[in-house]
Structures are given as structure tokens and as C-alpha cells.
Enzyme design. Structure first.
Site, PDB file in Angstrom:
ATOM      1  CB  SER A   1      -0.959   0.000   1.192  1.00  0.00           C
ATOM      2  OG  SER A   1      -0.282  -0.266   2.400  1.00  0.00           O
TER       3      SER A   1
ATOM      4  CG  HIS B   1      -1.161   3.924   3.934  1.00  0.00           C
ATOM      5  ND1 HIS B   1      -2.412   3.659   4.448  1.00  0.00           N
ATOM      6  CD2 HIS B   1      -0.636   2.715   3.617  1.00  0.00           C
ATOM      7  CE1 HIS B   1      -2.627   2.360   4.432  1.00  0.00           C
ATOM      8  NE2 HIS B   1      -1.565   1.767   3.935  1.00  0.00           N
TER       9      HIS B   1
END
Length: 493
Positions: free
Chosen positions: A268, A322
Site C-alpha cells: 500500500s 501510506h
């Protein structure tokens, strides 16, 4: 709730006593009442889009009327992978409004509006198509439909295949496919500050190809496929691969910078970085204005929502990775702009990638060297502690008939010496930033070593004086030792 590259909901609506033209009038009135934008209309149906808002990140609604049945389809636009039932809500709202207008409008009102509508029909327009790729410049086609024609997705496919293959290998080796243990992921290369900073920097990259179960893998691979279909044809193989790896590594560095005791894994961080690259491209003149206008807000809201979701929920989301990946992607997007603008100069492209590689190495090295690794120091010291404990206990392995002089020497020079050394090591941990459970464990270990040292002192006296008067006290020490060992093992009951 729909999930996919372009979440969609379709429902058939029976016209019953309405003919096609009368139904189309009611449907258009309903769409206008819902404040949707009508982008295309003909005698077979129309296309509309919802307004951009916090509740709706734009969906395209298409109606095709045929043989007494209307196919009503709502499809997400932009970077949306979940629709949170928005598409079904759109269809239900339209149907409810159609029924409302059917009750409210008289036959004369419907005929008047139909007459106006017929004047707008274009005789040479094709019917509304269910194929999302058949669009014009002004229509709100789905993101994949707008960008996914043709080839050029080798890196995207290779990255997805690599992630899936590694996950399959992990399962074959016995790793649980739903909830793998942290220790299992660490063996495969997950990111963990104490281990990464102990000269295992390869974990910054390998962790990007590991996942916490099949659902984690599927969500990330859908996201990677989606952004890959968008970006790889525009960036090309080398830029796309470099950006993905750079963002993944930067996300891993951000993770160990923020989290001192968190096991991190997943693609991610790299994927958020690719969204960062895309956001930058949407602010440039490299894409058509219609595409930028349609996708910039929805992509930004998608990224913002996921960041806020990670910050406001306790769901083990590594938001540091992230955000780190996203920021890296934004920087890369601006760095790529000159070489994308001057596509005929490949040397500029490779010079940009080379410069970014040097900057990544400098940044990663600087951050890693600046981070305290107290837990890593603690683990290294504990290996020495356990080794000294083993040497202190060797006295109990001496053969029968060993002379007292040998016993006394072993007790004094090895046993008591190493117990005291262990006490000194435990005392040195006071200067380390360690979690409270470990500090409590260290207190028990220190007590254990102190009792061992006192027990050895009595053993030494007993042998030296040739008496057993210390045996009872030694027995008490042994019972205390057993109790502490049970506490350390977690079964003190």
C-alpha cells in the site's frame, strides 16, 4: 456494496403501462430533480452524472430503454474501488423519483415535454451503449475505460504476479492465508525497526511484497491494477517501475521512523505513492482538461479518505507507510514532468531516475542512521545475557567426584561472576527506551539473577566449610527461582 475496478449496480425497471417516450420523459425529469448533469440523450436512453460531494464522488448513470424494460446502471467514476452502496442508492433514488413524477404529471404535461425533447433528438446519433469504452471527449467515461485501451502494462502485471506468487509460496510453506503470525512474516522479510536497523535494510524492499492475509493482498492488488492501468501507459515501464519501488521503500522508511515496535508489510505504501504521481499529473497540462476536471477531485478525495480512515481507526493500518509513499509519489510526479514533457529525450528520463535513486539512497541512509534502535540493542544484549546464564549453570553439569577445589573455582569464577555480570547488563537497560512490559520482565530477570548469585554464595560457603547448614536456605532460594521462572514463562498460577 459493490467492489471492483469500477463498482457498478444494474437494475431492470419494468415500464408496465408506459411507452418508451413517456418513460424517457419521466426519467429525465427525475434525473434533473436529483440535480444530475445530463451529458447525452437520444430516443433510446440517456447518460447522466451525479454531482461531486462528500457523499458522492461522481457516478455515471445510464438508462437504456428497450422492449418495455429500462436497464438502469450506476457506475463509479474516478479512483473508487468501493461504492458504499452509492450506486444502488442512485438507482433507487431515480426509480422513486420516476414513480413520483408519474403520479404528479398529467398526460398533457408529459406530451408537452416530450414534444420539446423530440426536437433535441439527433437523428444520426447511435443508441446508448453499455460498453464503457464507447465514449466521446465530453462524456464521463469510467477511468479504466478512458485509459485502458491498448497494451503497455507489463510492469503492472509483473508486480501483481510477484505479489501473488510470493503469497502462494508463503501458504505452501505453512503461513496462514487469513491471519499470518508476525514471526512468520518476519522470517519472510517484513519490516521491523529492531531487525531492519541491524543491517537488514533489505527488509525495506521485501516487506512491500508481503501481505497480512489474502484479503489484504486482494485489496492491494485491485488498487495496483487500477492505478497501473492509468499510469503505466503514460509513464512507461522504467518510470513506472522506478516510481513504484521508490515509493515502496520510502513508505517502509517512514514506517520504521514512526513505529518503533510495529511489524509492517504490504504494497500500500507503493500504491499510495503511485496515486501521488497521478495527482501531480492531473495538475499539469499532460492530460486533457476534461479528464483533469473529472478525476482530480475524486482522486484527491479517495486518497484523503483513506488517510483519514487510517488516522481515526484502530485497525492496525500503517498510515506512516501510506503517507510516506504518497509524499514520495508527489515528489516523483513533479520530477518526472520535464522528461514526460520532452518525450523525445530518453537521456532526460534516465537522468531523472538516476537522480531520484541517489536522493532515495541518501534519504534512507540518513533516516536509518538517525533512528534510535534501543530494542535492537536490548535484543543483542539479551543474547549475551542468555549465553552467560548458560555458562553460570554449567556447574550443575560437573561429573560426580569432582574435587571441592574445582567446585569452588567454578562457583566463584564462572557462576557468581556471570550472575553479577547479568545484573550489570540489566541495570544498563535503564538508559534505553523500552516498552513497559519489557521493563517489567527485566525487573523479574534482575531478581532472578540476584537470587541465583545469593544461592551460589551459600553453595560456596557450604562446600568451603564442609557443612550442610545452608541447605534449607538454598532450598528457599530454589523455590523462589522456580516461581520467578514461571512468571517469566507466563504461567505463574
Amino acid at each position: 456494496m459493490a467492489f471492483g475496478l469500477s463498482p457498478v449496480y444494474v437494475e431492470e425497471f419494468k415500464q408496465n403501462d408506459l411507452d418508451r417516450d413517456h418513460f424517457l420523459v419521466l426519467a429525465l425529469e427525475a434525473a434533473l430533480m436529483l440535480k444530475w448533469t445530463i451529458s447525452y440523450v437520444n430516443e433510446s436512453g440517456f447518460i447522466a452524472t451525479t454531482r461531486l460531494s462528500w457523499k458522492s464522488w461522481k457516478e455515471r448513470i445510464s438508462i437504456r430503454v428497450e422492449n418495455g424494460t429500462a436497464d438502469i446502471k450506476s457506475e463509479c467514476l474516478g479512483a473508487q474501488f468501493y461504492d458504499w452502496d452509492k450506486n444502488q442508492d442512485n438507482v433507487n433514488a431515480l426509480i422513486a423519483a420516476i414513480r413520483s413524477f408519474k403520479r404528479r404529471l398529467t398526460e398533457e404535461e408529459i406530451e408537452n415535454r416530450l414534444a420539446v425533447l423530440r426536437e433535441q433528438f439527433s437523428a444520426n446519433e447511435d443508441n446508448v451503449s453499455d460498453n464503457p469504452h464507447v465514449v466521446t471527449e465530453g462524456t464521463d467515461a469510467s477511468l479504466v475505460g478512458r485509459f485502458s485501451l491498448g497494451r503497455g502494462y507489463f510492469i503492472t502485471a509483473a508486480l501483481i504476479a510477484s505479489n501473488v506468487l510470493i503469497f502462494i509460496l508463503m501458504m505452501i510453506k505453512g503461513v496462514h492465508f487469513l491471519q499470518p503470525e508476525g514471526q512468520e512474516l518476519l522470517r519472510w522479510g517484513a519490516n521491523f525497526r529492531p531487525m531492519t536497523l541491524e543491517d537488514q535494510y533489505w527488509r525495506l524492499l521485501t516487506s512491500c511484497f508481503l501481505h497480512f492475509g489474502v484479503f489484504h493482498l486482494l485489496i492491494n492488488m485491485f488498487a495496483l491494477l487500477y492505478i497501473g492501468l492509468i499510469l503505466e501507459p503514460h509513464l512507461g515501464k522504467s518510470r513506472f517501475l522506478a516510481a513504484y519501488l521508490f515509493c515502496g521503500i520510502t513508505g517502509s522508511v517512514a514506517s520504521i521512523w514512526w513505529n518503533d515496535m510495529t511489524i509492517s508489510a504490504g504494497a500500500s505504501g507503493a500504491i499510495f505513492g503511485m496515486y501521488g504521481v497521478f495527482l501531480v499529473l492531473l495538475t499539469t497540462n499532460l492530460l486533457p482538461d476534461t479528464v483533469k476536471k473529472r478525476l482530480l477531485a475524486s482522486t484527491f478525495l479517495f486518497v484523503l479518505y483513506n488517510i483519514v480512515y487510517g488516522l481515526t481507526t484502530e485497525n492496525n493500518v500503517d498510515n506512516a507507510a501510506h503517507i510516506g509513499g504518497l509524499l514520495c509519489g508527489l515528489i516523483i510526479g513533479f520530477a518526472y514532468f520535464p522528461s514526460l514533457k520532452k518525450a523525445g529525450f530518453p537521456s532526460l528520463k534516465y537522468a531523472t531516475i538516476g537522480l531520484l535513486t541517489a536522493l532515495l539512497l541518501w534519504f534512507s541512509t540518513s533516516v536509518c542512521r538517525s533512528l534510535p534502535n534501543d530494542f535492537g540493542k536490548y535484543e543483542a544484549a539479551m543474547k549475551r545475557v542468555f549465553a552467560m546464564e548458560a555458562m553460570a549453570l554449567e556447574i550443575f553439569s560437573l561429573p560426580k567426584g569432582t574435587p571441592d577445589e574445582v567446585y569452588l573455582k567454578e562457583i566463584r569464577e564462572r557462576g557468581i561472576y556471570y550472575w553479577n555480570e547479568n545484573i550489570n547488563v540489566i541495570n544498563s537497560f535503564k538508559n534505553l527506551e523500552l516498552p513497559q512490559p519489557i521493563r517489567e520482565r527485566n525487573s523479574r530477570l534482575k531478581k532472578y539473577f540476584e537470587i541465583r548469585a545469593e544461592s551460589y554464595e551459600l553453595m560456596y560457603k557450604g562446600i568451603e566449610e564442609g557443612t550442610d547448614k545452608y541447605n534449607f536456605k538454598i532450598g528457599e532460594y530454589n523455590r523462589k527461582i522456580e516461581y520467578i521462572l514461571k512468571e517469566l514463562r507466563g504461567n505463574s498460577k
